[in-house]
Write a protein that holds these residues in place. Structure first.
Motif, mmCIF file in Angstrom:
data_model
loop_
_atom_site.group_PDB
_atom_site.id
_atom_site.type_symbol
_atom_site.label_atom_id
_atom_site.label_comp_id
_atom_site.label_asym_id
_atom_site.label_seq_id
_atom_site.Cartn_x
_atom_site.Cartn_y
_atom_site.Cartn_z
ATOM 1 N N THR A 47 0.832 -1.204 0.000
ATOM 2 C CA THR A 47 0.000 0.000 0.000
ATOM 3 C C THR A 47 0.870 1.258 0.000
ATOM 4 O OG1 THR A 47 -0.123 0.177 2.410
ATOM 5 C CG2 THR A 47 -1.773 -1.218 1.345
ATOM 6 N N MET A 48 2.155 1.087 0.313
ATOM 7 C CA MET A 48 3.066 2.238 0.331
ATOM 8 C C MET A 48 4.063 2.161 -0.814
ATOM 9 S SD MET A 48 3.660 2.280 4.431
ATOM 10 C CE MET A 48 3.613 0.538 4.701
ATOM 11 N N GLY A 49 3.749 1.299 -1.786
ATOM 12 C CA GLY A 49 4.642 1.187 -2.941
ATOM 13 C C GLY A 49 5.912 0.415 -2.634
ATOM 14 N N ARG A 50 5.889 -0.330 -1.520
ATOM 15 C CA ARG A 50 7.079 -1.118 -1.189
ATOM 16 C C ARG A 50 6.813 -2.602 -1.431
ATOM 17 N NH1 ARG A 50 7.614 1.577 4.279
ATOM 18 N NH2 ARG A 50 7.725 -0.587 4.991
ATOM 19 N N LYS A 51 7.866 -3.369 -1.300
ATOM 20 C CA LYS A 51 7.768 -4.793 -1.646
ATOM 21 C C LYS A 51 7.040 -5.609 -0.567
ATOM 22 C CE LYS A 51 10.744 -8.586 -2.897
ATOM 23 N NZ LYS A 51 12.081 -9.037 -3.182
ATOM 24 N N PRO A 52 5.924 -6.236 -0.930
ATOM 25 C CA PRO A 52 5.228 -7.057 0.076
ATOM 26 C C PRO A 52 5.936 -8.397 0.282
ATOM 27 C CG PRO A 52 4.041 -7.111 -2.011
ATOM 28 C CD PRO A 52 5.236 -6.217 -2.227
ATOM 29 N N GLY A 53 5.608 -9.070 1.358
ATOM 30 C CA GLY A 53 6.173 -10.400 1.606
ATOM 31 C C GLY A 53 5.302 -11.478 0.986
ATOM 32 N N ASN A 54 5.905 -12.598 0.652
ATOM 33 C CA ASN A 54 5.124 -13.750 0.168
ATOM 34 C C ASN A 54 4.810 -14.667 1.345
ATOM 35 O OD1 ASN A 54 5.366 -12.941 -2.578
ATOM 36 N ND2 ASN A 54 7.467 -13.724 -2.554
ATOM 37 N N TYR A 157 7.662 -19.919 -12.146
ATOM 38 C CA TYR A 157 8.877 -19.252 -12.625
ATOM 39 C C TYR A 157 8.572 -17.828 -13.070
ATOM 40 C CZ TYR A 157 12.129 -23.151 -12.888
ATOM 41 O OH TYR A 157 12.975 -24.176 -12.598
ATOM 42 N N ASP A 158 7.491 -17.734 -13.885
ATOM 43 C CA ASP A 158 7.120 -16.414 -14.422
ATOM 44 C C ASP A 158 7.014 -15.394 -13.294
ATOM 45 O OD1 ASP A 158 6.873 -17.377 -17.002
ATOM 46 O OD2 ASP A 158 4.730 -17.783 -16.815
ATOM 47 N N PHE A 159 6.285 -15.781 -12.254
ATOM 48 C CA PHE A 159 6.048 -14.820 -11.189
ATOM 49 C C PHE A 159 7.315 -14.555 -10.364
ATOM 50 C CE2 PHE A 159 1.486 -15.694 -11.949
ATOM 51 C CZ PHE A 159 1.081 -14.383 -12.107
ATOM 52 N N SER A 160 8.116 -15.600 -10.173
ATOM 53 C CA SER A 160 9.329 -15.331 -9.403
ATOM 54 C C SER A 160 10.301 -14.473 -10.226
ATOM 55 C CB SER A 160 9.971 -16.625 -8.910
ATOM 56 O OG SER A 160 10.506 -17.344 -9.974
ATOM 57 N N ARG A 161 10.261 -14.657 -11.565
ATOM 58 C CA ARG A 161 11.099 -13.818 -12.447
ATOM 59 C C ARG A 161 10.714 -12.347 -12.359
ATOM 60 N NH1 ARG A 161 11.044 -14.798 -18.545
ATOM 61 N NH2 ARG A 161 9.090 -15.897 -18.189
ATOM 62 N N LEU A 162 9.413 -12.098 -12.211
ATOM 63 C CA LEU A 162 8.950 -10.701 -12.160
ATOM 64 C C LEU A 162 9.723 -9.937 -11.097
ATOM 65 C CD1 LEU A 162 5.049 -10.732 -12.314
ATOM 66 C CD2 LEU A 162 6.625 -9.834 -14.007
ATOM 67 N N GLY A 163 9.861 -10.569 -9.960
ATOM 68 C CA GLY A 163 10.568 -9.917 -8.869
ATOM 69 C C GLY A 163 12.061 -9.909 -9.094
ATOM 70 N N GLU A 164 12.613 -11.072 -9.472
ATOM 71 C CA GLU A 164 14.068 -11.211 -9.522
ATOM 72 C C GLU A 164 14.708 -10.453 -10.664
ATOM 73 O OE1 GLU A 164 15.884 -14.991 -8.937
ATOM 74 O OE2 GLU A 164 15.817 -14.221 -6.872
ATOM 75 N N GLU A 165 14.198 -10.707 -11.889
ATOM 76 C CA GLU A 165 14.875 -10.149 -13.050
ATOM 77 C C GLU A 165 14.384 -8.758 -13.379
ATOM 78 O OE1 GLU A 165 14.386 -12.863 -16.270
ATOM 79 O OE2 GLU A 165 15.133 -14.535 -15.063
ATOM 80 N N LYS A 166 13.123 -8.542 -13.159
ATOM 81 C CA LYS A 166 12.564 -7.272 -13.622
ATOM 82 C C LYS A 166 12.508 -6.243 -12.503
ATOM 83 C CE LYS A 166 11.277 -9.354 -17.511
ATOM 84 N NZ LYS A 166 11.833 -9.070 -18.822
ATOM 85 N N GLY A 167 12.795 -6.644 -11.318
ATOM 86 C CA GLY A 167 12.780 -5.703 -10.196
ATOM 87 C C GLY A 167 11.390 -5.146 -9.900
ATOM 88 N N LEU A 168 10.351 -5.908 -10.275
ATOM 89 C CA LEU A 168 8.988 -5.423 -10.017
ATOM 90 C C LEU A 168 8.488 -6.001 -8.703
ATOM 91 C CD1 LEU A 168 7.717 -5.968 -13.632
ATOM 92 C CD2 LEU A 168 8.056 -3.754 -12.517
ATOM 93 N N PHE A 169 7.548 -5.320 -8.088
ATOM 94 C CA PHE A 169 7.021 -5.801 -6.813
ATOM 95 C C PHE A 169 5.709 -6.531 -7.010
ATOM 96 C CE2 PHE A 169 9.111 -1.992 -4.490
ATOM 97 C CZ PHE A 169 10.344 -2.607 -4.629
ATOM 98 N N LEU A 170 5.577 -7.636 -6.350
ATOM 99 C CA LEU A 170 4.271 -8.295 -6.273
ATOM 100 C C LEU A 170 4.267 -9.169 -5.023
ATOM 101 C CD1 LEU A 170 3.819 -11.331 -8.634
ATOM 102 C CD2 LEU A 170 6.034 -10.331 -8.186
ATOM 103 N N GLY A 171 3.076 -9.437 -4.527
ATOM 104 C CA GLY A 171 2.970 -10.294 -3.351
ATOM 105 C C GLY A 171 2.221 -11.560 -3.719
ATOM 106 N N MET A 172 2.690 -12.687 -3.212
ATOM 107 C CA MET A 172 1.993 -13.931 -3.510
ATOM 108 C C MET A 172 1.645 -14.669 -2.229
ATOM 109 S SD MET A 172 3.878 -15.455 -6.842
ATOM 110 C CE MET A 172 5.512 -14.849 -6.512
#
Ligand SMILES: Nc1ncnc2c1ncn2[C@@H]1O[C@H](COP(=O)(O)OP(=O)(O)OP(=O)(O)O)[C@@H](O)[C@H]1O
Ligand SMILES: [Mg+2]
Length: 356
Positions: A47-54, A157-172
């Protein structure tokens, strides 16, 4: 003859039975305060634009995993425009393409269900996340279904790549009855997830009683329940695995039986009669099954599976011999069905839940 549907249903018992439907999400979830606050703690950074935890959520059937997540997602969306929640029941949707499409659609930029390849949909998702500054929170319910095919494993893989390679934030959030779900995920994906574990415990009889009381308050007219009805439903559900789904289902069935008899109140005999009625899908799980039988049954719940895949998936915990015995015992109890089919030069057995 008069049309039998014409008989009046107004019996003064059920005011609004929707409050007793399993999929209803109540405004309060007693005894899940700790779980809610753990989830909030992990997801709030979004909610603050930071990386959520999985998070990995496990627990026996009917312990409130699904309803708690639905509740938290609802509150999160109310609170913030930044977090975009996506709920996926992997029994219903477990293909890579289907889930990617649903995720992109949930972010408000529809793509067709067919026509685009998975890579293309994935690239759209990346572009969207880069430009829109939204952070998706994706809940995979019945997540063990994702481990059944290579196609759905790729999705992880796709979703873990989003965070790792692309530096994007998402929570799972992964929800599963299988406490070993995480250890069955590919190691690279698992280490990039860094998921924390939240376990939902079975409800005690007292907790089940409270939960029922609260739901009953909205579902019934005043005085519609004989005194000991709720305690009896709660005790029955406690005996059958501390499962709130059982408690609620039994109460609704008893109420319908009472209405059908034109009774003024739901009585103990209606509750007892409702125990005898056909059981809901997950009922038997709590009933006298060994842990290995429970896990086997859970594994095949989505459809027909090669017995070898079951032994492989559960092989970390049980020997193949134990698992074979679990399969044949379940078959003997009429819960599983097995089919012998040719595979390569030999034979294999395809197993699935028996139709009831
Ligand atoms: N604390 C609670 N308060 C009110 N209702 C609850 C509570 N916990 C569970 N329930 C209700 O009990 C039923 C079962 O809960 P839910 O579907 O969340 O279980 P689950 O842990 O996801 O089970 P499964 O593993 O079988 O999917 C639902 O109808 C849910 O609304
Ligand atoms: Mg559930």
């Amino acid at each position: 003859m008069a049309n039998p549907f014409e008989k009046s249903d107004e019996k003064g018992i059920l005011k609004d039975e929707r409050y007793l439907y399993p999929e209803f999400v109540p405004e309060r979830l007693p005894f899940r305060e700790r779980e809610i606050s753990e989830l909030v703690f992990a997801l709030k950074p979004a909610t603050m634009g930071r990386k959520p935890g999985n998070i990995f959520v496990s627990g026996f059937p009917g312990t409130g995993k699904t309803v708690t997540l639905k509740y938290v997602l609802h509150e999160l969306e109310e609170f913030s425009d930044r977090a975009k929640c996506v709920y996926i029941n992997c029994f219903e949707k477990s293909t890579r393409n289907g889930i990617l499409v649903k995720t992109v659609n949930s972010l408000g930029y529809p793509v067709p269900e067919r026509g685009l390849g998975s890579e293309e949909v994935y690239e759209r998702l990346v572009a969207l996340l880069k430009s829109k500054k939204v952070i998706p929170i994706i809940v995979f319910d019945e997540a063990e279904q994702l481990l059944k095919t290579d196609d759905s494993k790729k999705l992880l893989y796709d979703f873990s790549r989003l965070g790792e390679e692309k530096g994007l934030f998402l929570g799972m959030v992964f929800i599963s009855n299988d406490a070993f779900f995480l250890s069955a995920i590919d190691e690279r994906v698992r280490s990039s997830l860094q998921a924390s574990h939240l376990s939902f415990e079975k409800y005690s009889p007292i907790e089940l009683k409270e939960i029922l009381k609260e739901r009953a308050q909205y579902a019934f007219f005043g005085n519609a329940l004989e005194n000991e009805v709720i305690p009896l439903c709660a005790a029955h559900a406690a005996k059958n695995g501390g499962d709130a789904r059982i408690a609620i289902t039994v109460l609704l069935k008893a109420a319908r039986l009472a209405e059908r008899e034109n009774a003024k109140q739901v009585q103990l005999k209606h509750v007892r009669a409702s125990f005898m009625q056909e059981k809901p899908v997950k009922f038997e799980i709590a009933e006298n099954l060994s842990e290995q039988e429970f896990l086997v049954l859970n594994f095949v719940a989505g459809g027909e599976v090669d017995a070898g895949a079951v032994y492989k998936a559960l092989g970390r915990k049980f020997s193949e011999r134990t698992l074979r015995k679990a399969v044949s015992d379940l078959e003997g109890k009429g819960i599983l069905r097995a089919r012998r089919v040719q595979k390569g030069r030999g034979f294999t057995r395809l197993i699935s839940k028996a139709a009831r």
